[in-house]
Motif scaffolding. Structure first.
Motif, PDB file in Angstrom:
ATOM      1  N   TYR A  91      50.056 -15.575  21.058  1.00 58.04           N
ATOM      2  CA  TYR A  91      50.093 -14.771  20.101  1.00 58.04           C
ATOM      3  C   TYR A  91      48.764 -14.895  19.188  1.00 58.04           C
ATOM      4  CZ  TYR A  91      54.854 -14.181  21.098  1.00 58.04           C
ATOM      5  OH  TYR A  91      56.159 -13.841  21.759  1.00 58.04           O
ATOM      6  N   PHE A  92      48.320 -13.703  18.528  1.00 62.55           N
ATOM      7  CA  PHE A  92      47.124 -13.757  17.961  1.00 62.55           C
ATOM      8  C   PHE A  92      47.553 -13.147  16.541  1.00 62.55           C
ATOM      9  CE2 PHE A  92      45.922 -13.831  22.240  1.00 62.55           C
ATOM     10  CZ  PHE A  92      44.894 -14.749  22.243  1.00 62.55           C
ATOM     11  N   ASP A  93      46.512 -13.452  15.241  1.00 55.93           N
ATOM     12  CA  ASP A  93      46.771 -12.727  14.358  1.00 55.93           C
ATOM     13  C   ASP A  93      45.954 -11.722  14.307  1.00 55.93           C
ATOM     14  OD1 ASP A  93      46.914 -12.507  11.514  1.00 55.93           O
ATOM     15  OD2 ASP A  93      44.854 -13.680  10.863  1.00 55.93           O
ATOM     16  N   GLU A  94      46.542 -10.438  13.718  1.00 58.90           N
ATOM     17  CA  GLU A  94      46.225  -9.065  13.936  1.00 58.90           C
ATOM     18  C   GLU A  94      44.764  -8.852  13.675  1.00 58.90           C
ATOM     19  OE1 GLU A  94      47.346  -4.906  12.069  1.00 58.90           O
ATOM     20  OE2 GLU A  94      48.416  -6.511  11.386  1.00 58.90           O
ATOM     21  N   PRO A  95      44.050  -8.386  14.784  1.00 63.72           N
ATOM     22  CA  PRO A  95      42.571  -8.200  14.752  1.00 63.72           C
ATOM     23  C   PRO A  95      42.184  -6.921  14.096  1.00 63.72           C
ATOM     24  CG  PRO A  95      43.423  -7.874  16.829  1.00 63.72           C
ATOM     25  CD  PRO A  95      44.625  -8.303  16.331  1.00 63.72           C
ATOM     26  N   ASN A  96      41.159  -6.886  13.640  1.00 57.07           N
ATOM     27  CA  ASN A  96      40.627  -5.663  12.896  1.00 57.07           C
ATOM     28  C   ASN A  96      40.546  -4.544  13.988  1.00 57.07           C
ATOM     29  OD1 ASN A  96      40.268  -6.955  10.524  1.00 57.07           O
ATOM     30  ND2 ASN A  96      38.211  -7.496  10.943  1.00 57.07           N
ATOM     31  N   ASP A  97      40.565  -4.804  15.253  1.00 59.77           N
ATOM     32  CA  ASP A  97      40.205  -3.818  16.200  1.00 59.77           C
ATOM     33  C   ASP A  97      40.978  -4.233  17.402  1.00 59.77           C
ATOM     34  OD1 ASP A  97      39.593  -1.815  18.139  1.00 59.77           O
ATOM     35  OD2 ASP A  97      37.571  -2.321  18.059  1.00 59.77           O
ATOM     36  N   PRO A  98      42.292  -3.777  17.246  1.00 59.10           N
ATOM     37  CA  PRO A  98      43.113  -4.496  18.484  1.00 59.10           C
ATOM     38  C   PRO A  98      42.839  -4.207  19.789  1.00 59.10           C
ATOM     39  CG  PRO A  98      44.717  -3.432  16.572  1.00 59.10           C
ATOM     40  CD  PRO A  98      42.977  -2.984  16.354  1.00 59.10           C
ATOM     41  N   LEU A  99      42.568  -2.836  20.146  1.00 57.89           N
ATOM     42  CA  LEU A  99      42.015  -2.439  21.431  1.00 57.89           C
ATOM     43  C   LEU A  99      40.737  -3.175  21.836  1.00 57.89           C
ATOM     44  CD1 LEU A  99      43.115   1.267  21.583  1.00 57.89           C
ATOM     45  CD2 LEU A  99      44.411  -0.636  22.671  1.00 57.89           C
ATOM     46  N   GLY A 100      40.074  -3.344  21.040  1.00 54.98           N
ATOM     47  CA  GLY A 100      38.633  -4.048  21.162  1.00 54.98           C
ATOM     48  C   GLY A 100      38.790  -5.264  21.430  1.00 54.98           C
ATOM     49  N   PHE A 101      39.570  -6.063  20.765  1.00 56.00           N
ATOM     50  CA  PHE A 101      40.119  -7.352  21.118  1.00 56.00           C
ATOM     51  C   PHE A 101      40.831  -7.731  22.509  1.00 56.00           C
ATOM     52  CE2 PHE A 101      43.015 -10.985  20.975  1.00 56.00           C
ATOM     53  CZ  PHE A 101      42.191 -11.916  20.452  1.00 56.00           C
ATOM     54  N   VAL A 102      41.526  -6.671  22.838  1.00 54.80           N
ATOM     55  CA  VAL A 102      42.112  -7.016  24.152  1.00 54.80           C
ATOM     56  C   VAL A 102      41.059  -6.749  25.162  1.00 54.80           C
ATOM     57  CG1 VAL A 102      43.737  -5.905  25.798  1.00 54.80           C
ATOM     58  CG2 VAL A 102      44.538  -6.213  23.372  1.00 54.80           C
ATOM     59  N   SER A 103      40.132  -5.771  25.159  1.00 51.92           N
ATOM     60  CA  SER A 103      39.193  -5.442  26.225  1.00 51.92           C
ATOM     61  C   SER A 103      38.152  -6.751  26.193  1.00 51.92           C
ATOM     62  CB  SER A 103      38.424  -4.367  25.748  1.00 51.92           C
ATOM     63  OG  SER A 103      37.281  -4.168  26.772  1.00 51.92           O
ATOM     64  N   ALA A 104      37.798  -7.289  25.072  1.00 50.80           N
ATOM     65  CA  ALA A 104      36.731  -8.440  24.954  1.00 50.80           C
ATOM     66  C   ALA A 104      37.633  -9.649  25.569  1.00 50.80           C
ATOM     67  CB  ALA A 104      36.389  -8.639  23.522  1.00 50.80           C
ATOM     68  N   SER A 105      38.940  -9.661  25.319  1.00 50.48           N
ATOM     69  CA  SER A 105      39.945 -10.929  25.971  1.00 50.48           C
ATOM     70  C   SER A 105      39.702 -10.939  27.309  1.00 50.48           C
ATOM     71  CB  SER A 105      41.049 -10.801  25.161  1.00 50.48           C
ATOM     72  OG  SER A 105      41.062 -11.168  23.721  1.00 50.48           O
TER      73      SER A 105
END
Length: 293
Positions: A48-62
């Motif tokens: 679980y992650f604190d809500e990122p500013n750019d969720p889809l970008g965060f998932v892709s970068a992850s």
């Protein structure tokens, strides 16, 4: 953001080829990305992650970060949102008082134990999103080892304190000062609430910080350190553990899987620490060491 409007990004990852030895590195990778703990569920590593500013970008970068960290070219990723209040209801289900040692009993606020003995140490715990309940093998292992080693008057550091359960236990066992270090702000909130509920605010101080070897040394000298975090995160902290401890001081290392234990033990021993006791709880290992120099 209010408690009732918080939401968390749940990220689920797994290796599509079962049995690949590198898949265990996914948990370390998720922690380094900032996950509030990692749980293995039917082959998936869930975090679980604190809500990122750019969720889809965060998932892709992850996905890119995890691929580089593990060397896996193909990683399955799923994500969804988890409301904070839904999380609270989920972890409440099935939780009740648990006797972890002969005298330590951990219980949630809504289910106090009925028959505490005069010698018992009852710890009231409402973890919220923070890691640290007596339902996890690493926490139980640390509590058992703490019960065997904390002396009245000890000064202690709790690295990655999560819900504050180990800091509270150390204080209730006689420590006069406990520095609880935790980098996640929501975990710090939960820890402070639990510390107040257990009336150990005079002994325990929560600091929102990710521990480093330097910060540990700066907090020393102390009689003991407990660190219940991922094995990969323990590795760069060993110099700090040694530098913060008094001669003869104790160190509890946990968050270590069975297949990681030998390497973790050897790393501690190479730093002048001697293994005193090993706690085994399912696939998890917790070790008690003494500083011999």
């Amino acid at each position: 953001m209010t408690k009732n409007t918080r939401r968390w990004l749940e990220l689920r990852v797994r290796c599509p080829v079962a049995g690949d030895d590198r898949e265990v590195l996914l948990a370390d990778g998720l922690i380094h990305l900032g996950a509030c703990g990692v749980e293995e569920r039917s082959g998936w590593y869930v975090s679980y992650f604190d809500e990122p500013n750019d969720p889809l970008g965060f998932v892709s970068a992850s996905l890119s970060v995890l691929s580089n960290a593990t060397g896996l070219s193909s990683i399955e990723v799923e994500h969804r949102w988890q409301l904070h209040e839904d999380w609270e209801e989920n972890w409440k289900r099935g939780l009740g008082p648990r006797r972890v040692t002969d005298r330590i009993v951990v219980f949630p606020s809504w289910a106090p134990p009925e028959n505490l003995h005069p010698k018992d140490i009852g710890i009231r715990l409402d973890p919220g999103m923070a890691f640290g309940t007596a339902e996890h093998g690493t926490t139980r292992g640390c509590l058992r080892l703490l019960d065997s080693v904390v002396s009245v008057g000890d000064r202690v550091i709790d690295v990655g304190s999560g819900s504050g359960i180990l800091s509270i236990a150390a204080a209730r066992l006689g420590a006069v000062s406990v520095q609880a270090l935790e980098g996640d702000r929501y975990a710090c909130e939960a820890a402070r609430d639990n510390i107040i509920a257990n009336r150990v605010g005079a002994q325990v101080t929560v600091t929102e910080v990710w521990a480093t070897s330097k910060s540990l040394i700066d907090l020393g000298p102390v009689a003991g350190i407990v660190a219940n975090i991922e094995a990969g995160i323990l590795e760069p902290l060993h110099e700090g553990f040694k530098g913060a401890l008094v001669s003869g001081g104790w160190l509890i290392l946990s968050g270590i899987l069975d297949h990681e234990w030998v390497k973790s033990r050897e790393r501690a021993e190479s730093n002048g620490l001697a293994l005193i006791a090993l706690d085994q709880d399912g696939e998890w290992r917790s070790g008690l060491f003494r500083c011999m120099t």
